[in-house]
Design a protein around this motif. Structure first.
Motif, PDB file in Angstrom:
ATOM      1  N   UNK A 198       0.835  -1.215   0.000  1.00  0.00           N
ATOM      2  CA  UNK A 198       0.000   0.000   0.000  1.00  0.00           C
ATOM      3  C   UNK A 198       0.867   1.261   0.000  1.00  0.00           C
ATOM      4  N   UNK A 251     -19.385 -13.976  13.559  1.00  0.00           N
ATOM      5  CA  UNK A 251     -18.568 -12.935  12.942  1.00  0.00           C
ATOM      6  C   UNK A 251     -18.524 -11.739  13.869  1.00  0.00           C
ATOM      7  N   UNK A 291     -18.806  -8.860   4.152  1.00  0.00           N
ATOM      8  CA  UNK A 291     -18.240  -8.063   5.245  1.00  0.00           C
ATOM      9  C   UNK A 291     -18.818  -6.647   5.257  1.00  0.00           C
ATOM     10  N   UNK A 304     -17.450  -3.878   4.063  1.00  0.00           N
ATOM     11  CA  UNK A 304     -16.485  -2.768   4.152  1.00  0.00           C
ATOM     12  C   UNK A 304     -16.547  -1.866   2.915  1.00  0.00           C
ATOM     13  N   UNK A 316     -11.997  -1.391  -3.149  1.00  0.00           N
ATOM     14  CA  UNK A 316     -11.175  -2.535  -3.554  1.00  0.00           C
ATOM     15  C   UNK A 316     -10.102  -2.806  -2.489  1.00  0.00           C
ATOM     16  N   UNK A 317      -9.474  -1.734  -2.016  1.00  0.00           N
ATOM     17  CA  UNK A 317      -8.392  -1.880  -1.035  1.00  0.00           C
ATOM     18  C   UNK A 317      -8.882  -2.476   0.280  1.00  0.00           C
ATOM     19  N   UNK A 318     -10.061  -2.052   0.744  1.00  0.00           N
ATOM     20  CA  UNK A 318     -10.476  -2.456   2.098  1.00  0.00           C
ATOM     21  C   UNK A 318     -11.241  -3.775   2.117  1.00  0.00           C
ATOM     22  N   UNK A 319     -11.502  -4.371   0.956  1.00  0.00           N
ATOM     23  CA  UNK A 319     -12.234  -5.640   0.955  1.00  0.00           C
ATOM     24  C   UNK A 319     -11.370  -6.721   1.617  1.00  0.00           C
ATOM     25  N   UNK A 320     -11.835  -7.299   2.732  1.00  0.00           N
ATOM     26  CA  UNK A 320     -10.997  -8.268   3.457  1.00  0.00           C
ATOM     27  C   UNK A 320     -10.647  -9.499   2.632  1.00  0.00           C
ATOM     28  N   UNK A 321     -11.501  -9.839   1.663  1.00  0.00           N
ATOM     29  CA  UNK A 321     -11.237 -11.034   0.855  1.00  0.00           C
ATOM     30  C   UNK A 321     -10.837 -10.676  -0.574  1.00  0.00           C
ATOM     31  N   UNK A 322     -10.623  -9.363  -0.822  1.00  0.00           N
ATOM     32  CA  UNK A 322     -10.124  -8.896  -2.132  1.00  0.00           C
ATOM     33  C   UNK A 322     -10.988  -9.445  -3.280  1.00  0.00           C
ATOM     34  N   UNK A 323     -12.294  -9.255  -3.137  1.00  0.00           N
ATOM     35  CA  UNK A 323     -13.240  -9.819  -4.109  1.00  0.00           C
ATOM     36  C   UNK A 323     -13.633  -8.833  -5.195  1.00  0.00           C
ATOM     37  N   UNK A 324     -13.191  -7.571  -5.083  1.00  0.00           N
ATOM     38  CA  UNK A 324     -13.653  -6.539  -6.021  1.00  0.00           C
ATOM     39  C   UNK A 324     -12.577  -6.269  -7.073  1.00  0.00           C
TER      40      UNK A 324
END
Lengths: 411, 62
Positions: A16, A343, B13, B15, B50-58
Motif C-alpha cells: 500500500x 462474525x 463483510x 467494508x 477494492x483496497x479495504x475488501x478483506x477477501x479482495x473480491x472486487x
C-alpha cells in the motif's frame, strides 16, 4: 538523478505504501524489499480457510499465490527485491544493507517490516510446534492437521480463537489455554469476553482460562504435551503458539532510535522527527488524536492501508520540500474475526474503554446478534458487533466516528 | 469504469459499502448489491473499496 524511495517490508503495508507513493505523484525510483520470496499476500485467511482448503498441495507457494493481492496498475514499475532481509540501516548516510550484502541508498525510507510471532520461552522439544504469521507457517501446520489429532492452542486472542475454531472444524480435538480469565479480553472487554467463553465452550471447544503454560513435554524432540502452571499436562500432537508478536525493528539498531515497542512516530508517521524516514503498518507507534495523544501500535488489518496513505503524503511532501497537511491523521480502527460460527466486527478502540453497554441483543445468545458499545470516561470509543447484519454496521461505525472526535475537533 | 465482484469470494463483510456507499450497499438481508458501471468521478471511492475488501473480491475492468 531522480530520487529513490526504499520500502522495507513487502506485505500489505509495503504494497500500500508503494501504491500510495505512485498515486500521490512520486515518479522516482521505488524499491520494495521483502523477506519472504512471495509477492504481497493476504494474511487473515491463514488462520481460517487456508488451513483447510481441500484442493492443491497447500504448499507455501500455493497459499501465497492463492492469497496474493493484485497491485494497482500505477505500481507496475515498482522494483520488488524479494527473499531479501534488511539487516542494517545507516539513517545518517541514508543506506539500507540487505542480507546478501547489497547496500541500497535512499532519499526517503519507508519502514513496513511488521511483526513476527513471539514463541513460548521453551527451546525443546522443537517438533510439532507451530505459529501462524506466514504462508510457510500455514503450510507447515496444514501438513500436520488430521481428524482426531490433539491440538493445543496456547493463547486465546483473536488469532488463537480463530485457529482453534478452524482446527476443530477440521476434526482436531482442540484445547485453548489462556492465562487471562476470558478469551480476547483486551479486544472485546470482560462482558463480551465472558459471553464468548461460554459460547465457544458450548460449541465444543475446550478452553482452559486463568492458567498459564509452564513447560512443554516431548519425546525425541517432538512435543507430546503442554504442562500448565498447576502441574497438569494436556496431551498434544501439535501445539500452536499464539502468544503475541515482536516488531521487526532490530535491523534499525545503532541509529539512536527508541526501538522498545516498534518505531515511535509523530502524527505524520515520521520516525522520531526524521523527515526522510516514515513507518507504516503494525510496526508504527503513532498517536491517534481521535482518542488521545498517546502513541500506540495497532495490530489491525486496516492499519497498513490507513498509515500508508498518510506516510506516502509525508514522503511526497518531504521530497518536494513542502509542508505536510495540517489535517490531523485520525483513522478509525476496524477489525473483524470469524470464529466458531460467529462474525465479530469492531470499530474504534474498545481496548481503551473503562466500561461497556449491550445496546442490542442478549449476551446469552450471541448467534442471534449482539452489539456492545464501549466507552471511556463516558465517551464512546468503540463498538464490537457479533453476528449483527452488515447492513447495520455503518450505523454503528458512525456512532463511534461521531463520538470519538479528534482532540481539538470543532463541530 | 466497470466493477466486478467475485461472488464466490464475497463474504458480505460490508467494508466496501462503508468506503464507497455511492457504489456498494448491503441490502436488508445484508447481501451485497452494487452499481457495476459507476460514474468515472467515483473511481477513487471504488479504489478505496477494492483496497479495504478483506477477501479482495472486487475488481476493476477498464
Amino acid at each position: 538523478m531522480p530520487p529513490t524511495v526504499v520500502v522495507v517490508g513487502a506485505s500489505l503495508g509495503g504494497l500500500r505504501a508503494a501504491e500510495q507513493l505512485r498515486a500521490q505523484g512520486f515518479g522516482g525510483r521505488l524499491l520494495v524489499v521483502g523477506a519472504e520470496p512471495w509477492m504481497p499476500y493476504n494474511r487473515p485467511p491463514l488462520s481460517k480457510e487456508a488451513l483447510g482448503r481441500g484442493a492443491g498441495d497447500g504448499t507455501a507457494a500455493d497459499l501465497a499465490a492463492a492469497l496474493a493481492f493484485r497491485p494497482r496498475a500505477a505500481a507496475h514499475d515498482v522494483g520488488w527485491v524479494l527473499g531479501r532481509t534488511a539487516v542494517g540501516a545507516d539513517l545518517a548516510a541514508r543506506t539500507v544493507t540487505l542480507d546478501d550484502g547489497t547496500v541500497l541508498g535512499y532519499d526517503a525510507l519507508v519502514v513496513a517490516t511488521g511483526l513476527r510471532p513471539r514463541r513460548l520461552p521453551v527451546e525443546r522439544p522443537a517438533g510439532g510446534r507451530f505459529t501462524l504469521r506466514t504462508a510457510d507457517d500455514a503450510a507447515a501446520l496444514r501438513r500436520e492437521v488430521r481428524p482426531g489429532a490433539r491440538a493445543v492452542v496456547v493463547g486465546g486472542g483473536f488469532v488463537g480463537c480463530e485457529t482453534a475454531g478452524t482446527l476443530a472444524a477440521l476434526g482436531c480435538r482442540v484445547t485453548v489455554v489462556e492465562p487471562l480469565p476470558v478469551p480476547m479480553l483486551r479486544g472485546v472487554g470482560p462482558e463480551l469476553g465472558t459471553a464468548l467463553l461460554t459460547h465457544h465452550r458450548e460449541a465444543g471447544l475446550r478452553l482452559e482460562t486463568g492458567i498459564g503454560v509452564s513447560d512443554l513435554v516431548g519425546r525425541d524432540d517432538r512435543v507430546t504435551g503442554v504442562r500448565l502452571d498447576d502441574g497438569s499436562v494436556l496431551p498434544a500432537d501439535l501445539v500452536v503458539e499464539s502468544v503475541g508478536s515482536y516488531p521487526n525493528v532490530e535491523w534499525l539498531a545503532g541509529n539512536g532510535l527508541d526501538l522498545s515497542d516498534g518505531l515511535l512516530c509523530d502524527n505524520d508517521l515520521r520516525v522520531e522527527g526524521r523527515r526522510d524516514v516514515v513507518a507504516v503498518g503494525d510496526v508504527a507507534r503513532f498517536p491517534n488524536p481521535r482518542f488521545d495523544e498517546v502513541p500506540r501500535r495497532v495490530e489491525h488489518w486496516c492499519v497498513p492501508g490507513d498509515t500508508a496513505r498518510r506516510a506516502a503524503a509525508t514522503v511526497v511532501a518531504h521530497l518536494a520540500g513542502a509542508a505536510t497537511s495540517p489535517e490531523p491523521f485520525a483513522p478509525l480502527p476496524a477489525f473483524w474475526s470469524d470464529q466458531l460460527g460467529l462474525r465479530l466486527q469492531s470499530f474504534g478502540a474498545p481496548r481503551l474503554a473503562d466500561g461497556a453497554d449491550v445496546v442490542e441483543g442478549d449476551l446469552t445468545d450471541l448467534r442471534a446478534g449482539v452489539a456492545v458499545v464501549h466507552r471511556r470516561a463516558g465517551r464512546v470509543v468503540g463498538t464490537v458487533l457479533v453476528n449483527v447484519p452488515a447492513a447495520r454496521h455503518a450505523g454503528y461505525r458512525s456512532l463511534v466516528a461521531d463520538a470519538a472526535h479528534p482532540v481539538g475537533h470543532r463541530v | 469504469m466497470k466493477v466486478v465482484v467475485d461472488m464466490t469470494l464475497c463474504q458480505d463483510h460490508g467494508q466496501c459499502a462503508i468506503a464507497a456507499p455511492e457504489v456498494f450497499r448491503m441490502d436488508e438481508d445484508s447481501k451485497l448489491v452494487f452499481d457495476a458501471e459507476p460514474d468515472g468521478s467515483l473511481s477513487d471511492a471504488v479504489q478505496d473499496a477494492i483496497d479495504v475488501c478483506p477477501v479482495q473480491a472486487i475488481f476493476l475492468e477498464r
